[in-house]
Design an enzyme around this catalytic site. Structure first.
Site, mmCIF file in Angstrom:
data_model
loop_
_atom_site.group_PDB
_atom_site.id
_atom_site.type_symbol
_atom_site.label_atom_id
_atom_site.label_comp_id
_atom_site.label_asym_id
_atom_site.label_seq_id
_atom_site.Cartn_x
_atom_site.Cartn_y
_atom_site.Cartn_z
ATOM 1 N N SER A 7 0.840 -1.201 0.000
ATOM 2 C CA SER A 7 0.000 0.000 0.000
ATOM 3 C C SER A 7 0.872 1.246 0.000
ATOM 4 C CB SER A 7 -0.904 0.014 1.230
ATOM 5 O OG SER A 7 -1.546 1.273 1.303
ATOM 6 N N HIS A 32 -1.184 -1.184 -4.388
ATOM 7 C CA HIS A 32 -2.479 -0.880 -3.756
ATOM 8 C C HIS A 32 -2.536 0.617 -3.468
ATOM 9 C CE1 HIS A 32 -6.123 -1.927 -1.461
ATOM 10 N NE2 HIS A 32 -5.740 -1.001 -0.604
ATOM 11 N N ASP A 34 -4.792 3.780 -2.088
ATOM 12 C CA ASP A 34 -5.928 4.109 -1.235
ATOM 13 C C ASP A 34 -6.390 5.542 -1.456
ATOM 14 O OD1 ASP A 34 -6.275 1.695 0.418
ATOM 15 O OD2 ASP A 34 -4.226 2.135 1.073
ATOM 16 N N MET A 36 -9.052 8.402 -0.433
ATOM 17 C CA MET A 36 -9.966 8.764 0.672
ATOM 18 C C MET A 36 -10.481 10.183 0.470
ATOM 19 S SD MET A 36 -7.610 7.390 3.779
ATOM 20 C CE MET A 36 -6.830 5.777 3.717
ATOM 21 N N HIS A 65 -8.300 1.372 -4.443
ATOM 22 C CA HIS A 65 -9.303 1.147 -3.403
ATOM 23 C C HIS A 65 -9.958 2.487 -3.078
ATOM 24 C CE1 HIS A 65 -9.885 0.035 1.161
ATOM 25 N NE2 HIS A 65 -11.038 0.198 0.539
ATOM 26 N N MET A 67 -12.221 4.769 -1.096
ATOM 27 C CA MET A 67 -12.963 4.993 0.158
ATOM 28 C C MET A 67 -13.636 6.344 0.022
ATOM 29 S SD MET A 67 -10.010 3.451 2.603
ATOM 30 C CE MET A 67 -8.869 3.463 1.224
ATOM 31 N N MET A 136 -11.929 -5.490 4.438
ATOM 32 C CA MET A 136 -11.210 -4.655 5.404
ATOM 33 C C MET A 136 -11.035 -5.415 6.717
ATOM 34 S SD MET A 136 -10.587 -2.079 3.625
ATOM 35 C CE MET A 136 -9.600 -1.388 4.968
ATOM 36 N N ASP A 174 -7.124 -6.405 3.643
ATOM 37 C CA ASP A 174 -6.572 -5.052 3.698
ATOM 38 C C ASP A 174 -6.620 -4.484 5.116
ATOM 39 O OD1 ASP A 174 -5.657 -2.557 3.106
ATOM 40 O OD2 ASP A 174 -7.390 -1.937 1.913
HETATM 41 C C1 DX5 Z 1 -6.727 1.568 5.192
HETATM 42 C C2 DX5 Z 1 -6.244 1.240 3.818
HETATM 43 C C3 DX5 Z 1 -5.190 0.226 3.780
HETATM 44 C C4 DX5 Z 1 -3.920 0.614 4.487
HETATM 45 C C5 DX5 Z 1 -3.268 -0.635 4.979
HETATM 46 O O1 DX5 Z 1 -7.816 2.407 5.094
HETATM 47 O O2 DX5 Z 1 -7.318 0.770 3.019
HETATM 48 O O3 DX5 Z 1 -4.887 -0.158 2.451
HETATM 49 O O4 DX5 Z 1 -3.021 1.327 3.677
HETATM 50 O O5 DX5 Z 1 -2.211 -0.263 5.751
HETATM 51 P P1 DX5 Z 1 -1.565 -1.260 6.826
HETATM 52 O O6 DX5 Z 1 -1.045 -2.426 6.072
HETATM 53 O O7 DX5 Z 1 -0.491 -0.392 7.413
HETATM 54 O O8 DX5 Z 1 -2.630 -1.625 7.816
HETATM 55 ZN ZN ZN Z 2 -6.799 -0.161 1.036
#
Ligand code: DX5
Ligand code: ZN
Length: 215
Positions: A7, A32, A34, A36, A65, A67, A136, A174
């Site tokens: 990630s 990956h 993320d 947000m 991903h 969010m 998740m 994840d």
């Molecule tokens: C959290 C993200 C994850 C995050 C995982 O909202 O969706 O992808 O980056 O990070 P770690 O592996 O540090 O929990």
């Molecule tokens: Zn993620």
């Protein structure tokens, strides 16, 4: 042997190119990413320009991903930025089937992300349309959180349904994946491991990816 998706949220944004290169050269399978929006989750990360920049150097699948609320509004722009897999949250999509059709019609693989409190059974009626379930194992919004143990039961339930129906849907886990818990996550039925903190907090991220890959 699971697919490994580091990630980028935990990467060094000042030297992102170095981390992209490291992942390209490593045994990792996907990037990956993320996204947000500060509404669906209580944090804001990055969007189109950063993904488009990563796409120019990344030599592996971009697993995006989302969010965010109303992901359908932006699916085409994420495709244009370089997403290969686009995951939307089941909790953000009252018309999930429509979102999945849209993502596929744009030429991407369709993912559904699911929060810790949401029963996996809620996606069973569209499971045959899902390429990747992004399950998740922490509450989304932040890297570096602790793995929620109940996820193991959810993985087993989902895997049993996928096997029973002969589907090829991948289960991606994840949040909070570590070198200590990775093998039990894989044993429960996970196909893909996301790892942020575990990879980027170590002195040799490439070696940590290799260790995850060898699980
Ligand atoms: C959290 C993200 C994850 C995050 C995982 O909202 O969706 O992808 O980056 O990070 P770690 O592996 O540090 O929990
Ligand atoms: Zn993620």
């Amino acid at each position: 042997m699971a697919l490994i998706a580091p990630s980028i949220l935990s990467a060094n944004f000042l030297k992102l190119s170095n981390d992209i290169h490291m992942i390209n050269e490593s045994q990792a399978d996907w990037f990956h990413l993320d996204v947000m929006d500060g509404r669906f989750v209580p944090n804001i990360s990055f969007g189109f320009p950063v993904i488009a920049a990563i796409k120019k150097e990344a030599r592996k699948t971009l697993d995006v991903h989302l969010m965010i609320e109303e992901p359908g509004k932006y699916a085409e722009e994420f495709r244009n930025a370089g997403a290969d897999i686009l995951s939307v949250h089941i909790e953000a999509c009252p018309h999930l089937h429509r979102n999945l059709q849209q993502i596929k019609s744009l030429g991407m693989q369709a993912g559904v992300a699911i929060n810790p409190h949401t029963p996996v059974q809620h996606m069973f009626d569209v499971l045959h349309d899902i390429d990747v379930v992004c399950m998740m194992s922490v509450n989304p919004g932040f890297g570096g959180q602790k793995f929620i143990a109940h996820t193991i039961e959810k993985i087993k339930t989902l895997k049993a349904e996928i096997v029973r129906r002969g589907l090829s849907t991948l289960i991606e886990i994840d949040g909070g994946v570590t070198l200590e818990n990775a093998s039990s996550i894989i044993a429960a039925g996970a196909d893909v491991l996301v790892a942020g903190n575990t990879v980027f907090s170590t002195s040799d991220p490439s070696d940590t990816i290799a260790k995850l890959k060898a699980m």
